[in-house]
Motif scaffolding. Structure first.
Motif, mmCIF file in Angstrom:
data_model
loop_
_atom_site.group_PDB
_atom_site.id
_atom_site.type_symbol
_atom_site.label_atom_id
_atom_site.label_comp_id
_atom_site.label_asym_id
_atom_site.label_seq_id
_atom_site.Cartn_x
_atom_site.Cartn_y
_atom_site.Cartn_z
ATOM 1 N N THR A 38 58.533 56.320 -27.378
ATOM 2 C CA THR A 38 57.274 55.720 -27.165
ATOM 3 C C THR A 38 56.148 56.172 -27.963
ATOM 4 O O THR A 38 56.075 57.490 -28.644
ATOM 5 N N ALA B 229 49.549 47.333 -33.255
ATOM 6 C CA ALA B 229 50.936 47.587 -32.789
ATOM 7 C C ALA B 229 51.872 47.687 -34.092
ATOM 8 O O ALA B 229 52.595 48.529 -34.122
ATOM 9 N N ALA C 81 54.162 50.646 -35.501
ATOM 10 C CA ALA C 81 55.833 50.409 -35.792
ATOM 11 C C ALA C 81 56.225 50.643 -37.315
ATOM 12 O O ALA C 81 57.083 51.226 -37.522
ATOM 13 N N ARG D 281 50.488 51.261 -25.702
ATOM 14 C CA ARG D 281 51.481 52.085 -25.663
ATOM 15 C C ARG D 281 52.789 51.087 -26.028
ATOM 16 O O ARG D 281 52.989 50.124 -25.503
ATOM 17 N N LEU D 282 53.364 51.363 -27.046
ATOM 18 C CA LEU D 282 54.782 50.929 -27.434
ATOM 19 C C LEU D 282 55.827 51.737 -26.603
ATOM 20 O O LEU D 282 56.166 52.842 -27.139
ATOM 21 N N ARG D 283 56.566 50.964 -25.886
ATOM 22 C CA ARG D 283 57.714 51.520 -24.961
ATOM 23 C C ARG D 283 58.619 50.660 -24.750
ATOM 24 O O ARG D 283 58.672 49.577 -25.250
ATOM 25 N N ARG E 31 62.583 46.642 -31.321
ATOM 26 C CA ARG E 31 61.093 46.293 -30.799
ATOM 27 C C ARG E 31 60.717 46.975 -29.552
ATOM 28 O O ARG E 31 61.756 47.200 -28.625
ATOM 29 N N TRP E 32 59.532 47.282 -29.319
ATOM 30 C CA TRP E 32 59.048 47.623 -28.135
ATOM 31 C C TRP E 32 58.333 46.691 -27.463
ATOM 32 O O TRP E 32 57.798 45.792 -27.818
ATOM 33 N N GLY F 133 57.903 45.364 -33.182
ATOM 34 C CA GLY F 133 58.661 46.434 -33.677
ATOM 35 C C GLY F 133 59.540 46.066 -35.026
ATOM 36 O O GLY F 133 59.301 45.380 -35.594
ATOM 37 N N TRP G 210 56.687 40.934 -34.746
ATOM 38 C CA TRP G 210 55.766 40.800 -33.435
ATOM 39 C C TRP G 210 55.442 39.607 -32.725
ATOM 40 O O TRP G 210 55.526 38.618 -33.534
ATOM 41 N N VAL H 35 54.858 46.198 -25.985
ATOM 42 C CA VAL H 35 53.662 46.479 -26.149
ATOM 43 C C VAL H 35 52.802 46.334 -24.827
ATOM 44 O O VAL H 35 52.676 45.557 -24.118
#
Length: 134
Positions: free
Chosen positions: A10, A113, A117, A17-19, A68-69, A84, A98, A71
């Motif tokens: 994360t 974001a 990344a 928050r990129l999770r 990739r997260w 990501g 993205w 966002v």
């Protein structure tokens, strides 16, 4: 018992928050993938395909060790898009990729974001180059 475990770190920025993607992200993700905004990715896609695509986000982490997260807004955890590191078979080189949902458009979400990344790619993974194909 043995098994496979996938680690998706994360990352946090000032607003984001990129999770790891969650099942609770599916409705906004499916709405995005089913919209005209997804035309640049070959869409719009039906819900069933959107579910597979959400699962693919996690699979990329398992196969490549990066991906990739989802966002999310750092305060509300509302999903805002997907950002990501991406490198599918046949791609010329790893990419910082993205796509943001309509509610995140025009707010600098993708930029913020993508910088996080990219910092992860260079600082943690040791990348020396990346592309962004638009």
């Amino acid at each position: 018992m043995t098994g496979t475990s996938i680690h998706i770190p994360t990352l946090e920025t000032g607003r984001l928050r990129l999770r790891a993607p969650r099942l609770s992200d599916f409705e906004p993700y499916a709405a995005f993938r089913g919209s005209e905004r997804a035309r640049v990715f070959g869409g719009p896609f039906p819900r069933e395909a959107a579910f597979d695509q959400l699962a693919e986000l996690i699979g990329h982490w398992a196969l490549r060790g990066f991906g990739r997260w989802m966002v999310a807004d750092r305060t509300t955890d509302a999903p805002l898009g997907v950002v990501g590191l991406y490198h599918p078979e046949g791609w010329p080189e790893p990419e910082v990729a993205w796509s943001v949902f309509e509610t995140a458009e025009g707010r600098g979400i993708a930029h913020e974001a993508a910088l996080a990344a990219r910092a992860h790619a260079y600082g943690t993974l040791g990348w020396t180059t990346a592309v962004s194909l638009i």
